[in-house]
Write a protein that holds these residues in place. Structure first.
Motif, mmCIF file in Angstrom:
data_model
loop_
_atom_site.group_PDB
_atom_site.id
_atom_site.type_symbol
_atom_site.label_atom_id
_atom_site.label_comp_id
_atom_site.label_asym_id
_atom_site.label_seq_id
_atom_site.Cartn_x
_atom_site.Cartn_y
_atom_site.Cartn_z
ATOM 1 N N PHE A 194 0.812 -1.214 0.000
ATOM 2 C CA PHE A 194 0.000 0.000 0.000
ATOM 3 C C PHE A 194 0.856 1.280 0.000
ATOM 4 C CE2 PHE A 194 -2.105 3.438 2.254
ATOM 5 C CZ PHE A 194 -3.267 3.571 1.503
ATOM 6 N N GLU A 195 1.873 1.305 0.853
ATOM 7 C CA GLU A 195 2.717 2.507 0.968
ATOM 8 C C GLU A 195 3.381 2.830 -0.367
ATOM 9 O OE1 GLU A 195 3.142 -0.135 3.066
ATOM 10 O OE2 GLU A 195 1.877 0.749 4.640
ATOM 11 N N LEU A 196 3.748 1.774 -1.086
ATOM 12 C CA LEU A 196 4.412 1.967 -2.372
ATOM 13 C C LEU A 196 3.438 2.551 -3.397
ATOM 14 C CD1 LEU A 196 7.342 1.442 -2.947
ATOM 15 C CD2 LEU A 196 6.744 -0.762 -3.918
ATOM 16 N N LEU A 197 2.191 2.047 -3.371
ATOM 17 C CA LEU A 197 1.171 2.585 -4.269
ATOM 18 C C LEU A 197 0.920 4.061 -3.959
ATOM 19 C CD1 LEU A 197 -1.560 -0.216 -4.551
ATOM 20 C CD2 LEU A 197 0.237 0.377 -6.173
ATOM 21 N N GLN A 198 0.905 4.362 -2.675
ATOM 22 C CA GLN A 198 0.693 5.753 -2.251
ATOM 23 C C GLN A 198 1.795 6.668 -2.802
ATOM 24 O OE1 GLN A 198 -1.907 6.848 0.494
ATOM 25 N NE2 GLN A 198 -1.492 8.508 -0.926
ATOM 26 N N SER A 199 3.045 6.250 -2.632
ATOM 27 C CA SER A 199 4.160 7.065 -3.133
ATOM 28 C C SER A 199 4.120 7.170 -4.652
ATOM 29 C CB SER A 199 5.510 6.460 -2.749
ATOM 30 O OG SER A 199 5.536 6.126 -1.411
ATOM 31 N N TYR A 200 3.670 6.104 -5.291
ATOM 32 C CA TYR A 200 3.543 6.099 -6.753
ATOM 33 C C TYR A 200 2.533 7.160 -7.191
ATOM 34 C CZ TYR A 200 1.793 4.330 -11.273
ATOM 35 O OH TYR A 200 1.385 4.214 -12.583
ATOM 36 N N VAL A 201 1.394 7.166 -6.527
ATOM 37 C CA VAL A 201 0.341 8.134 -6.845
ATOM 38 C C VAL A 201 0.822 9.567 -6.586
ATOM 39 C CG1 VAL A 201 -1.892 8.969 -6.007
ATOM 40 C CG2 VAL A 201 -1.600 6.566 -6.581
ATOM 41 N N ASN A 202 1.614 9.724 -5.513
ATOM 42 C CA ASN A 202 2.142 11.050 -5.189
ATOM 43 C C ASN A 202 3.273 11.484 -6.109
ATOM 44 O OD1 ASN A 202 0.371 11.021 -3.082
ATOM 45 N ND2 ASN A 202 1.918 10.625 -1.503
ATOM 46 N N GLY A 203 3.756 10.573 -6.945
ATOM 47 C CA GLY A 203 4.862 10.910 -7.847
ATOM 48 C C GLY A 203 6.185 11.023 -7.123
ATOM 49 N N GLU A 204 6.347 10.299 -6.017
ATOM 50 C CA GLU A 204 7.547 10.458 -5.205
ATOM 51 C C GLU A 204 8.608 9.384 -5.427
ATOM 52 O OE1 GLU A 204 5.076 12.432 -1.482
ATOM 53 O OE2 GLU A 204 5.603 10.307 -1.466
ATOM 54 N N LEU A 255 11.194 2.635 -10.203
ATOM 55 C CA LEU A 255 10.162 1.963 -9.399
ATOM 56 C C LEU A 255 8.758 2.337 -9.869
ATOM 57 C CD1 LEU A 255 11.617 2.066 -5.777
ATOM 58 C CD2 LEU A 255 11.525 0.158 -7.363
ATOM 59 N N ALA A 256 8.576 3.608 -10.239
ATOM 60 C CA ALA A 256 7.272 4.039 -10.750
ATOM 61 C C ALA A 256 6.929 3.233 -12.004
ATOM 62 C CB ALA A 256 7.282 5.532 -11.055
ATOM 63 N N GLY A 294 7.968 0.196 -12.691
ATOM 64 C CA GLY A 294 7.638 -1.162 -12.247
ATOM 65 C C GLY A 294 6.184 -1.271 -11.817
ATOM 66 N N ILE A 295 5.724 -0.271 -11.069
ATOM 67 C CA ILE A 295 4.334 -0.297 -10.607
ATOM 68 C C ILE A 295 3.372 -0.085 -11.774
ATOM 69 C CG2 ILE A 295 2.641 0.924 -9.173
ATOM 70 C CD1 ILE A 295 4.850 1.243 -7.120
ATOM 71 N N SER A 296 3.733 0.809 -12.669
ATOM 72 C CA SER A 296 2.898 1.065 -13.838
ATOM 73 C C SER A 296 2.724 -0.209 -14.677
ATOM 74 C CB SER A 296 3.530 2.182 -14.671
ATOM 75 O OG SER A 296 2.870 2.324 -15.897
ATOM 76 N N ILE A 297 3.819 -0.943 -14.868
ATOM 77 C CA ILE A 297 3.762 -2.191 -15.648
ATOM 78 C C ILE A 297 2.846 -3.205 -14.958
ATOM 79 C CG2 ILE A 297 5.094 -4.192 -16.427
ATOM 80 C CD1 ILE A 297 7.507 -2.331 -16.713
ATOM 81 N N HIS A 298 3.045 -3.330 -13.637
ATOM 82 C CA HIS A 298 2.223 -4.270 -12.870
ATOM 83 C C HIS A 298 0.738 -3.887 -12.949
ATOM 84 C CE1 HIS A 298 0.776 -6.727 -9.516
ATOM 85 N NE2 HIS A 298 0.218 -5.623 -9.042
ATOM 86 N N TRP A 335 2.095 7.331 -16.119
ATOM 87 C CA TRP A 335 0.714 7.607 -15.690
ATOM 88 C C TRP A 335 -0.036 8.198 -16.883
ATOM 89 C CZ3 TRP A 335 4.882 9.720 -12.821
ATOM 90 C CH2 TRP A 335 5.102 9.165 -11.546
ATOM 91 N N PRO A 336 -0.591 7.386 -17.756
ATOM 92 C CA PRO A 336 -1.242 7.916 -18.962
ATOM 93 C C PRO A 336 -2.388 8.874 -18.611
ATOM 94 C CG PRO A 336 -1.031 5.532 -19.058
ATOM 95 C CD PRO A 336 -0.688 5.932 -17.669
#
Lengths: 232, 208
Positions: free
Chosen positions: A8-18, A23-24, A26-30, B127-128
């Motif tokens: 969850f924390e990783l998704l949160q940081s991903y959404v925040n662009g941090e 790594l971003a 990697g999450i986007s691909i997943h 992030w498309p």
């Protein structure tokens, strides 16, 4: 069936662009392959957006601190904003969008379609050792290395550990280690405490990110340590 | 066993959160965005700008050390809102969510430029903003990896660079180059050979 997801924390940081780009990505691909995480990301994005754009309550601290803008600063900002608006709307053109092109990559005579997140990143020439092939992705993130790793059927990476972290996202195929089988779409993030020995019966293509060379831990494979930085 | 997974639609379901904020008029924001998209309406855009710009400015100020950069985030974000408004789909989410995505992407690219000196603008691939679509002018600028090639050529010793650029980029013949550089033809040939050998190594092993 995808069994391994980002925390969850990783998704949160991903959404925040941090997160770092590697790594971003990697999450986007997943998420591209995982409706469950797509859903969480959509929810988190909505929440953080809502929070970002609500009216900021005026706090007493702001009134006292130096950052509180004076009246003349406000006027300067108004002028700046006015000129931005006229600059932006001066041209009526809207951006033309097209269908994203699919980029393909070939490893040992097998062609793979790359995920959108990788469609514009420079890819180094593949280097091969035995059944392993690796191409570096040019993200220029200093000690963090991102690559495409291809394992031919029957190949594997000898038992190893990392001083840092190791992320593997399975783009195609499957592999197994002592913890079980991993399939297309799985997001596997390991820290330095974990030793594993992934083997791929039918071959696979992975997106990998690591921030340090791997360290082989068993018998004769220790001889491989000088090439640890080759693989990840 | 290799399990071929069916490609699932990347559609983001519009999650209705319970925390919808009372003080944001979502219907109004969506309407303005649609007016910008359909009619290129400057009045609607001005409303959007006045709502979002000060907030974007405040958020950017917390991420960038200097004011000019935070202004750049405001300018870039709002300019993308103006040019990409037609990609907003009210059925898929709130206007705030869409503008947030645009802002986060602009911020990510600018931070990457500041920190890693990379201007690759990867955010829209990660992030498309619209599904399965890319903005035309950003698409595959370096599809043939010519930037990479040029960079490697620039790293050659000056003498070899001259020959490579003359021969391959300006399409001069080896004889023309010999005349132009006032060198024996043999020298041109050997420099070219040396340069090509180096390029081969560079392109194969670069960044390892």
């Amino acid at each position: 069936m995808i069994k391994h997801h980002p925390k969850f924390e990783l998704l949160q940081s991903y959404v925040n662009g941090e997160l770092p780009a590697s790594l971003a990505i990697g999450i986007s691909i997943h998420a591209d392959m995982c409706p469950e995480c797509q859903h969480s990301i959509a929810q988190l994005t909505e929440q953080v957006a809502e929070h970002s754009f609500e009216e900021a309550p005026v706090r007493l601290d702001d009134l006292k601190s130096d950052s509180f803008t004076s009246f003349s600063d406000d006027i300067a900002e108004d002028d700046l904003f006015e000129s931005m608006i006229s600059n932006i709307t001066f041209n009526d053109d809207a951006d033309v969008v097209t269908e994203a092109l699919k980029r393909e990559v070939v490893f040992r005579d097998k062609t793979y379609e790359l995920p959108t997140a990788l469609s514009r990143i420079e890819l180094g020439k593949a280097a091969n050792i035995g059944k392993l092939s690796r191409s570096r992705l040019q993200l220029n993130e200093d000690e963090i290395h991102s690559s495409l790793l291809h394992i031919n059927p029957g190949g594997g990476v000898p038992a190893h550990t990392h001083k840092g972290f190791e992320l593997t996202v399975l783009l195609d195929g499957s592999f197994t280690d002592s913890r079980g089988e991993y399939n297309k779409g799985d997001f596997i993030l390991l820290d330095g405490t974990f030793t594993h020995n992934p083997v791929s019966q039918n071959g696979c293509l992975c997106y990998t990110v690591a921030n340090d060379a791997l360290h082989f831990t068993q018998g004769i494979n220790k001889l491989l340590n000088p090439i640890g930085s080759f693989i990840y | 066993m290799v399990v071929e997974q069916t490609k699932l639609p990347t559609g983001v379901s519009h999650a209705k959160s319970n925390g919808m904020n009372e003080n944001i008029d979502h219907t109004q924001l969506s309407e303005w965005l649609n007016q910008v998209a359909d009619k290129r309406c400057k009045i609607a855009f001005t409303h959007l700008f006045k709502f979002f710009a000060p907030k974007i400015q405040r958020i950017a100020r917390s991420k960038f050390p200097n004011e000019a950069q935070s202004h750049e985030v405001v300018q870039e974000t709002m300019s993308n809102v103006w040019r990409k408004a037609h990609l907003f789909d009210a059925n898929k989410g709130a206007a705030t969510t869409w503008v947030y995505t645009v802002m986060r992407n602009v911020t990510f690219d600018l931070l990457r430029k500041v920190k890693s000196n990379r201007e690759d603008n990867l955010s829209d691939d990660i992030w498309p903003i619209a599904e399965g679509a890319v903005t035309e002018d950003q698409a595959y600028e370096d599809h043939l990896e010519s930037n990479q090639l040029l960079r490697v050529i620039d790293a050659l010793p000056e003498a070899q660079q001259q020959v490579v650029k003359g021969f391959y980029l300006m399409e001069m013949s080896q004889e023309q180059l010999a005349n132009h550089l006032n060198l024996p033809l043999g020298t041109i040939k050997s420099r070219l050979r040396l340069a090509l050998a180096k390029l081969k190594v560079q392109l194969g092993e670069e960044n390892d």
